[in-house]
Design an enzyme around this catalytic site. Structure first.
Site, PDB file in Angstrom:
ATOM      1  N   LYS A  11       0.691  -0.899   0.015  1.00  0.00           N
ATOM      2  CA  LYS A  11       0.214  -0.079  -0.127  1.00  0.00           C
ATOM      3  C   LYS A  11       0.719   1.014   0.025  1.00  0.00           C
ATOM      4  CE  LYS A  11      -1.643   1.873   3.760  1.00  0.00           C
ATOM      5  NZ  LYS A  11      -1.369   3.126   4.245  1.00  0.00           N
ATOM      6  N   ASN A  12       2.341   1.397   1.019  1.00  0.00           N
ATOM      7  CA  ASN A  12       2.697   2.564   1.460  1.00  0.00           C
ATOM      8  C   ASN A  12       4.026   2.844   0.158  1.00  0.00           C
ATOM      9  OD1 ASN A  12       1.471   2.916   3.183  1.00  0.00           O
ATOM     10  ND2 ASN A  12       2.357   2.348   4.979  1.00  0.00           N
ATOM     11  N   ARG A  81      -3.854   9.442   3.882  1.00  0.00           N
ATOM     12  CA  ARG A  81      -2.748  10.352   4.065  1.00  0.00           C
ATOM     13  C   ARG A  81      -1.931  10.585   2.906  1.00  0.00           C
ATOM     14  NH1 ARG A  81      -0.067  14.049   6.998  1.00  0.00           N
ATOM     15  NH2 ARG A  81       1.988  14.229   6.744  1.00  0.00           N
ATOM     16  N   ASP A 105      -5.186   7.823   8.974  1.00  0.00           N
ATOM     17  CA  ASP A 105      -5.560   7.718   9.780  1.00  0.00           C
ATOM     18  C   ASP A 105      -4.084   8.803  10.965  1.00  0.00           C
ATOM     19  OD1 ASP A 105      -3.435   4.302   9.475  1.00  0.00           O
ATOM     20  OD2 ASP A 105      -5.689   5.263   9.337  1.00  0.00           O
ATOM     21  N   ASP A 293       3.871   0.883  12.425  1.00  0.00           N
ATOM     22  CA  ASP A 293       3.141   0.605  11.888  1.00  0.00           C
ATOM     23  C   ASP A 293       2.554  -1.295  12.612  1.00  0.00           C
ATOM     24  OD1 ASP A 293       3.497   1.746   8.626  1.00  0.00           O
ATOM     25  OD2 ASP A 293       2.606   2.961  10.225  1.00  0.00           O
TER      26      ASP A 293
HETATM   27  C1  EPZ Z   1       4.156   6.447   6.201  1.00  0.00           C
HETATM   28  O1  EPZ Z   1       3.611   7.637   6.385  1.00  0.00           O
HETATM   29  C2  EPZ Z   1       3.058   5.594   6.289  1.00  0.00           C
HETATM   30  N1  EPZ Z   1       1.948   6.353   5.369  1.00  0.00           N
HETATM   31  C3  EPZ Z   1       3.100   5.432   7.431  1.00  0.00           C
HETATM   32  O2  EPZ Z   1       1.860   4.093   7.057  1.00  0.00           O
HETATM   33  C4  EPZ Z   1       4.299   4.735   8.469  1.00  0.00           C
HETATM   34  O3  EPZ Z   1       3.642   5.035   9.374  1.00  0.00           O
HETATM   35  C5  EPZ Z   1       5.187   6.258   8.003  1.00  0.00           C
HETATM   36  O4  EPZ Z   1       5.259   6.406   7.210  1.00  0.00           O
HETATM   37  C6  EPZ Z   1       6.255   5.924   9.096  1.00  0.00           C
HETATM   38  O5  EPZ Z   1       6.410   4.954   8.154  1.00  0.00           O
HETATM   39  C7  EPZ Z   1       2.743   6.140   3.607  1.00  0.00           C
HETATM   40  O6  EPZ Z   1       3.038   6.047   3.225  1.00  0.00           O
HETATM   41  C8  EPZ Z   1       0.622   6.827   3.141  1.00  0.00           C
HETATM   42  P1  EPZ Z   1       6.452   9.917   8.026  1.00  0.00           P
HETATM   43  P2  EPZ Z   1       4.677   9.415   6.272  1.00  0.00           P
HETATM   44  O7  EPZ Z   1       6.268  11.555   7.266  1.00  0.00           O
HETATM   45  O8  EPZ Z   1       4.534   9.928   5.431  1.00  0.00           O
HETATM   46  C9  EPZ Z   1       6.926  13.502  11.551  1.00  0.00           C
HETATM   47  C10 EPZ Z   1      -0.088   3.091   7.868  1.00  0.00           C
HETATM   48  O9  EPZ Z   1      -0.326   2.251   8.228  1.00  0.00           O
HETATM   49  N2  EPZ Z   1       6.429  14.853  10.202  1.00  0.00           N
HETATM   50  O10 EPZ Z   1       7.401   9.728   8.197  1.00  0.00           O
HETATM   51  O11 EPZ Z   1       3.057  11.073   7.135  1.00  0.00           O
HETATM   52  C11 EPZ Z   1       5.820  12.854  11.326  1.00  0.00           C
HETATM   53  O12 EPZ Z   1       4.346  14.123  12.535  1.00  0.00           O
HETATM   54  C12 EPZ Z   1       0.276   4.467   7.620  1.00  0.00           C
HETATM   55  O13 EPZ Z   1       0.785   2.245   6.894  1.00  0.00           O
HETATM   56  C13 EPZ Z   1       6.924  16.070  10.375  1.00  0.00           C
HETATM   57  O14 EPZ Z   1       6.826  16.592  11.951  1.00  0.00           O
HETATM   58  O15 EPZ Z   1       5.321   9.244   7.903  1.00  0.00           O
HETATM   59  C14 EPZ Z   1       5.984  11.568  12.036  1.00  0.00           C
HETATM   60  O16 EPZ Z   1       5.939  11.970  13.812  1.00  0.00           O
HETATM   61  C15 EPZ Z   1       0.815   4.694   9.162  1.00  0.00           C
HETATM   62  N3  EPZ Z   1       6.720  16.608   9.670  1.00  0.00           N
HETATM   63  C16 EPZ Z   1       7.094  11.439  11.496  1.00  0.00           C
HETATM   64  O17 EPZ Z   1       7.164  12.930  10.983  1.00  0.00           O
HETATM   65  C17 EPZ Z   1       6.570  16.560   8.212  1.00  0.00           C
HETATM   66  O18 EPZ Z   1       6.430  17.001   7.204  1.00  0.00           O
HETATM   67  C18 EPZ Z   1       7.368  10.380  10.281  1.00  0.00           C
HETATM   68  O19 EPZ Z   1       5.747  10.355   9.990  1.00  0.00           O
HETATM   69  C19 EPZ Z   1       6.591  14.941   8.655  1.00  0.00           C
HETATM   70  C20 EPZ Z   1       6.735  13.611   8.814  1.00  0.00           C
END
Ligand code: EPZ
Length: 408
Positions: A11-12, A81, A105, A293
């Site tokens: 999915k991701n 997302r 989510d 996840d």
């Molecule tokens: C991706 O989310 C995945 N989703 C998530 O899977 C997964 O948990 C996550 O990566 C981490 O592996 C998809 O790919 C659609 P991040 P993403 O940007 O891209 C902070 C599932 O269950 N952050 O790596 O949103 C953020 O708040 C989902 O399939 C900022 O602060 O994750 C978090 O604490 C849930 N500012 C951390 O970084 C930003 O601009 C990691 O987020 C971006 C992120």
């Protein structure tokens, strides 16, 4: 639970590959796609931008026109997302993007500051107003970009914008997830010049144009590892096909420590647990650390393990919301900030519980498989967003499970 299960594409990864199709005029074909709710939602987003999208089972054909619409404001945007990953491609193709803030989510605040900062360093201006993020640029030129945190989404958006920018971009502290590597592979097939995929430093040499291609999505390591946890939690024996073991190395190692027998080969691994699992500690971190996840599955395992586990969530501050549902089932679990302490119980008891997101829903089903009596898991539409044929696969592995009504 005993048997074999085939896992399809991630999915991701597939959702970002679909967004990357915006970067090139013509027909992009993506194979091995999961038949999950999020794929047609992303298709709706792309159609609202002028693409035609045909979903034929596990194959998706995306035809991108020469002129792409820069406003991504369809109602589908707020349902996942990954929709935010059209931001980079739209700025690259149209030099302007107006993108509804993403949904998905509710596991934490999930800001977009690193996405915006990265685009600003490539020469765009960006702000958020009235529920949309706007980004505009006369031109995009390569830059040295440091990420505060190896964000998956920010790395993907910056990568896709930089692919068509003038000059060289270096993304330091970039995300290293296998899904990022999969995106790099497709972009390179399209003609992008990228070095360092899978490392924390990505170098992108901008090119004037990209070509539409055919690409096969990598297997879904989170779904594959979910079946590994299912075997360990229910004292089962499951062979998982379609996921590269090196994408779940640490997960399998943790299950080995919990007492499982693990065997691996090319695109297959087997997990057999023939006694009550031992308690293990888990710390969620970006790849190659333990995936956040899988945190709910780790909690479900810990709830029935022999001993006390500590689980530390370092990515999403509200991802422990799920614990309240586990406690309804008799789990002895409590949280303190981003730590959870779980004292394993010999038995859990059935109860009506509510899925709060994709992974939490699956964690509850695994706990339900270990509980005395019949557990009702409600709001399982969350699970449909990330797991194809979930109930059928569980049934095939011997689980006593059925779907009743739309949401139970
Ligand atoms: C991706 O989310 C995945 N989703 C998530 O899977 C997964 O948990 C996550 O990566 C981490 O592996 C998809 O790919 C659609 P991040 P993403 O940007 O891209 C902070 C599932 O269950 N952050 O790596 O949103 C953020 O708040 C989902 O399939 C900022 O602060 O994750 C978090 O604490 C849930 N500012 C951390 O970084 C930003 O601009 C990691 O987020 C971006 C992120």
């Amino acid at each position: 639970m005993v048997g074999e299960v085939d896992v399809v594409g991630a999915k991701n990864s597939v959702l970002k590959l679909m967004a990357a199709a915006l970067l090139a005029e013509g027909t992009t074909t993506i194979t091995n796609c999961p038949e999950i709710l999020d794929v047609p939602l992303m298709a709706e987003v792309l159609r609202s931008l002028g693409c035609s999208v045909e979903i034929d089972g596990t194959t998706v054909h995306i035809t991108t026109p020469s002129e792409v619409e820069h406003r991504a404001t369809s109602s589908a945007m707020g349902k996942l997302r990954a929709s935010v990953c059209v931001l980079g491609p739209l700025v690259a193709r149209c030099r302007r993007a107006v993108v509804t803030l993403p949904g998905g989510d509710a596991i934490g605040s999930r800001p977009l500051d690193m996405h915006q900062n990265g685009l600003r360093q490539l020469g765009a201006s960006s702000h958020i107003e009235h529920g949309v993020v706007v980004a505009e640029a006369e031109d995009l030129s390569g830059a040295q970009i440091w990420l505060d945190f190896p964000s998956v989404g920010a790395t993907e958006n910056i990568l896709m914008a930089a692919a068509l920018a003038e000059g060289t971009t270096v993304i330091d502290n970039a995300a290293r997830e296998p899904e990022i590597v999969d995106l790099c592979v497709m972009l390179q097939q399209m003609g992008a010049k990228i070095e360092g995929s899978g490392t924390s430093t990505l170098t992108v040499y901008g090119v004037p144009k990209l070509e539409a291609v055919q690409h096969r999505v990598i297997g879904d390591r989170i779904v594959g590892a979910t079946w590994a946890f299912a075997a360990a939690t229910t004292c089962g024996d499951i062979t998982v096909r379609g996921v590269q073991p090196q994408h779940v190395n640490l997960v399998l190692e943790k299950l080995r420590i919990a007492g499982a027998e693990i065997t691996t080969s090319d695109e297959e691994f087997r997990v057999a647990m023939n006694r009550r699992p031992e308690a293990v500690d888990f710390v969620t971190l970006p790849f190659p650390g333990f995936p956040t996840d899988l945190q709910p599955m780790a909690l479900a395992l810990s709830a029935v393990a022999d001993g006390t586990s500590m689980i530390t969530e370092n990515l999403f501050e509200s991802r422990f919301r799920f614990i309240e549902e586990l406690v309804r089932m008799g789990a002895d679990a409590r949280t303190d900030g981003h730590h959870a302490v779980v004292r394993g119980q010999q038995h859990l008891s059935s109860a009506p519980v509510w899925a709060t997101d994709i992974r939490a829903g699956v964690g509850l089903v695994l706990a339900g498989l270990c509980a005395d009596g019949v557990t009702e898991v409600w709001d399982v539409f969350h699970i449909d967003r990330g797991y194809p044929d979930f109930v059928a696969n569980l049934g095939q592995l011997g689980a006593a499970i059925e779907r009743v009504g739309e949401n139970a």
